[in-house]
Design a protein around this motif. Sequence first.
Motif, mmCIF file in Angstrom:
data_model
loop_
_atom_site.group_PDB
_atom_site.id
_atom_site.type_symbol
_atom_site.label_atom_id
_atom_site.label_comp_id
_atom_site.label_asym_id
_atom_site.label_seq_id
_atom_site.Cartn_x
_atom_site.Cartn_y
_atom_site.Cartn_z
ATOM 1 N N ARG A 175 0.921 -1.168 0.308
ATOM 2 C CA ARG A 175 -0.376 0.611 -0.114
ATOM 3 C C ARG A 175 1.056 1.397 0.009
ATOM 4 N NH1 ARG A 175 -3.921 -0.665 5.265
ATOM 5 N NH2 ARG A 175 -2.368 -1.311 6.053
ATOM 6 N N ASP A 176 2.376 0.695 -0.137
ATOM 7 C CA ASP A 176 2.880 2.079 0.149
ATOM 8 C C ASP A 176 2.848 2.787 -1.590
ATOM 9 O OD1 ASP A 176 5.637 3.728 0.699
ATOM 10 O OD2 ASP A 176 6.088 3.149 -1.147
ATOM 11 N N TYR A 177 2.576 4.240 -1.556
ATOM 12 C CA TYR A 177 2.340 5.549 -2.474
ATOM 13 C C TYR A 177 3.355 5.447 -2.907
ATOM 14 C CZ TYR A 177 -1.573 5.884 0.696
ATOM 15 O OH TYR A 177 -2.976 5.845 1.898
ATOM 16 N N GLY A 178 4.212 5.194 -3.103
ATOM 17 C CA GLY A 178 5.700 5.406 -3.848
ATOM 18 C C GLY A 178 5.345 5.150 -5.340
ATOM 19 N N GLN A 179 4.628 3.878 -5.878
ATOM 20 C CA GLN A 179 4.363 3.014 -6.487
ATOM 21 C C GLN A 179 3.367 4.455 -7.564
ATOM 22 O OE1 GLN A 179 5.325 0.464 -7.917
ATOM 23 N NE2 GLN A 179 4.388 1.169 -10.039
ATOM 24 N N GLU A 180 2.635 4.558 -6.757
ATOM 25 C CA GLU A 180 2.022 5.979 -7.331
ATOM 26 C C GLU A 180 2.958 7.357 -7.879
ATOM 27 O OE1 GLU A 180 -2.210 9.368 -6.645
ATOM 28 O OE2 GLU A 180 -1.352 7.501 -5.542
ATOM 29 N N VAL A 181 3.616 7.435 -7.533
ATOM 30 C CA VAL A 181 4.900 8.870 -7.511
ATOM 31 C C VAL A 181 5.182 7.985 -9.353
ATOM 32 C CG1 VAL A 181 7.019 9.778 -7.592
ATOM 33 C CG2 VAL A 181 4.976 9.300 -5.839
ATOM 34 N N ILE A 182 5.538 6.752 -9.225
ATOM 35 C CA ILE A 182 6.602 6.020 -10.469
ATOM 36 C C ILE A 182 5.657 6.094 -12.007
ATOM 37 C CG2 ILE A 182 7.454 3.898 -11.663
ATOM 38 C CD1 ILE A 182 8.339 3.378 -8.963
ATOM 39 N N GLU A 183 4.309 5.890 -11.438
ATOM 40 C CA GLU A 183 3.812 5.894 -12.633
ATOM 41 C C GLU A 183 2.841 7.352 -13.316
ATOM 42 O OE1 GLU A 183 -0.099 4.024 -10.803
ATOM 43 O OE2 GLU A 183 0.796 2.103 -10.935
ATOM 44 N N ILE A 184 2.988 8.415 -12.182
ATOM 45 C CA ILE A 184 3.171 9.368 -13.155
ATOM 46 C C ILE A 184 4.587 10.304 -13.854
ATOM 47 C CG2 ILE A 184 2.577 12.029 -11.843
ATOM 48 C CD1 ILE A 184 1.140 10.996 -8.917
ATOM 49 N N LEU A 185 5.691 9.781 -13.025
ATOM 50 C CA LEU A 185 6.910 10.363 -13.536
ATOM 51 C C LEU A 185 6.811 9.893 -15.044
ATOM 52 C CD1 LEU A 185 9.524 9.657 -10.536
ATOM 53 C CD2 LEU A 185 8.389 12.109 -11.579
ATOM 54 N N LEU A 186 6.223 8.071 -15.191
ATOM 55 C CA LEU A 186 6.448 7.099 -16.222
ATOM 56 C C LEU A 186 5.561 7.986 -16.780
ATOM 57 C CD1 LEU A 186 5.759 3.995 -15.596
ATOM 58 C CD2 LEU A 186 7.768 4.731 -16.187
ATOM 59 N N GLN A 187 4.282 8.879 -17.072
ATOM 60 C CA GLN A 187 3.437 9.551 -17.774
ATOM 61 C C GLN A 187 4.493 10.149 -18.482
ATOM 62 O OE1 GLN A 187 -0.429 9.733 -16.714
ATOM 63 N NE2 GLN A 187 -0.823 10.895 -18.366
ATOM 64 N N GLU A 188 4.780 11.730 -17.483
ATOM 65 C CA GLU A 188 5.415 12.830 -17.483
ATOM 66 C C GLU A 188 6.204 12.493 -18.108
ATOM 67 O OE1 GLU A 188 4.233 16.181 -16.817
ATOM 68 O OE2 GLU A 188 2.137 14.513 -16.784
ATOM 69 N N MET A 189 7.038 11.485 -18.191
ATOM 70 C CA MET A 189 8.484 11.293 -18.900
ATOM 71 C C MET A 189 8.734 11.472 -20.602
ATOM 72 S SD MET A 189 10.465 9.270 -16.287
ATOM 73 C CE MET A 189 11.795 8.689 -17.260
ATOM 74 N N GLU A 190 6.923 10.620 -20.344
ATOM 75 C CA GLU A 190 6.723 10.405 -22.154
ATOM 76 C C GLU A 190 6.050 11.570 -23.097
ATOM 77 O OE1 GLU A 190 7.510 8.364 -25.769
ATOM 78 O OE2 GLU A 190 7.445 7.751 -23.672
ATOM 79 N N ASN A 191 5.012 12.016 -22.474
ATOM 80 C CA ASN A 191 4.533 13.156 -22.055
ATOM 81 C C ASN A 191 5.354 14.611 -22.930
ATOM 82 O OD1 ASN A 191 1.951 11.138 -22.857
ATOM 83 N ND2 ASN A 191 1.198 12.297 -20.880
ATOM 84 N N GLU A 192 6.361 15.075 -21.945
ATOM 85 C CA GLU A 192 6.490 15.668 -21.436
ATOM 86 C C GLU A 192 8.272 16.141 -21.958
ATOM 87 O OE1 GLU A 192 5.527 18.753 -20.982
ATOM 88 O OE2 GLU A 192 2.947 17.751 -21.375
ATOM 89 N N ARG A 193 8.099 14.587 -22.902
ATOM 90 C CA ARG A 193 10.155 14.779 -23.343
ATOM 91 C C ARG A 193 10.298 15.687 -24.002
ATOM 92 N NH1 ARG A 193 10.298 9.778 -27.094
ATOM 93 N NH2 ARG A 193 12.206 10.374 -27.260
ATOM 94 N N GLY A 194 9.715 16.632 -24.370
ATOM 95 C CA GLY A 194 10.461 17.548 -25.154
ATOM 96 C C GLY A 194 10.621 19.220 -24.608
ATOM 97 N N SER A 195 9.826 18.585 -23.436
ATOM 98 C CA SER A 195 10.840 20.151 -22.001
ATOM 99 C C SER A 195 10.311 19.414 -20.633
ATOM 100 C CB SER A 195 9.135 21.225 -21.990
ATOM 101 O OG SER A 195 7.932 20.093 -21.613
ATOM 102 N N LEU A 196 10.981 18.304 -20.851
ATOM 103 C CA LEU A 196 11.295 17.767 -19.689
ATOM 104 C C LEU A 196 12.844 16.854 -19.411
ATOM 105 C CD1 LEU A 196 10.828 17.989 -15.710
ATOM 106 C CD2 LEU A 196 9.188 16.493 -16.358
ATOM 107 N N VAL A 197 13.583 16.571 -18.373
ATOM 108 C CA VAL A 197 14.889 15.917 -18.213
ATOM 109 C C VAL A 197 14.566 15.272 -17.007
ATOM 110 C CG1 VAL A 197 17.044 14.972 -18.349
ATOM 111 C CG2 VAL A 197 16.329 16.615 -19.964
#
Length: 328
Positions: A175-197
């Motif tokens: 039930r650790d919320y760290g997995q939720e962070v990873i899922e959000i980061l995965l989405q942003e790393m793909e969607n915002e790859r042109g403006s975020l490293v």
Amino acid sequence: MHRPGATSPAPVRGSTAESSRPGDPAAADHLPDDALLDLSTDIAGKDVEDTLTRLDAELIGLANVKRRVREIAALLLIDRARERFGLSATRPTMHMSFTGGPGTGKTTVALRMAEMLHALGYIRKAKVHTVTRDDLVGQFIGHTAPKTKEALAKAAGGVLFVDEAYYLFRPENERDYGQEVIEILLQEMENERGSLVVIFAGYPDRMETFFSANPGLSSRVAHHVEFPDYSHDELLRIAELMVAQENFRFDETAAQAFSRYLELRMARPRFANARSVRNAIDRCRLRQANRLVQLHRPVSRADLITLTDSDVYGSSVFADAPAEGAHQ
């Protein structure tokens, strides 16, 4: 903010750019096939070289790390040149993993990487927003997503540096919320790859477990950079550089004493490479200050800048050292 190095083209020899449709600036910049592009005079290239020079001056050793940074710079410079000729290609992914022990220069390299990527027009801002698990993971349901998105908003257009990233993954707690962070980061790393490293950093063994547990995360990280521990000689050079930067100097006996200090300290627990060297020098300065005050006499410039062997041997590291390593 406009940055000349991110848009100014390199000089072209041999011909002029071909005509294009009015109102199409991208096409107007395209060069004919027989043009020659001088990479050495690209303004962004000069900015990058200045950044790499600073990196060489700031960090001792780390040859493999510096070589990888130069390779990334070369890739982006060539991509800029290809754009001038109208050669389309997929925008290269710049998400990274920095693995190494504490005090090996990961944060410094991240800062210089941000400057370099900004100079080359890959990101809008030459800034690094550093976070840890506590900055991303909430304490109750519905709290994690807003915290993570807030961190992403602060890093937008630049670099998000996730230190000790392996703490986001805790398989022992379903039930650790760290997995939720990873899922959000995965989405942003793909969607915002042109403006975020995104740069994940941490100890090698724990980062290996972190990435192996999430194939989706590993596949989005294109550059895995290893930061080795420093050798004794490299640490001694780092110490001399730090001392000089603070307008101090080791006298001959102090230099020998600090070399012995490093031998002993490196063998003890929780040694943190350059970070431990910095802490040791700070304590040497404390002992020097106390020594000078206790002289009860006027002090000279030489007194104020010189660290002696007694300033080094005052360390508790020598308490359990063999007799030949103790202060004579």
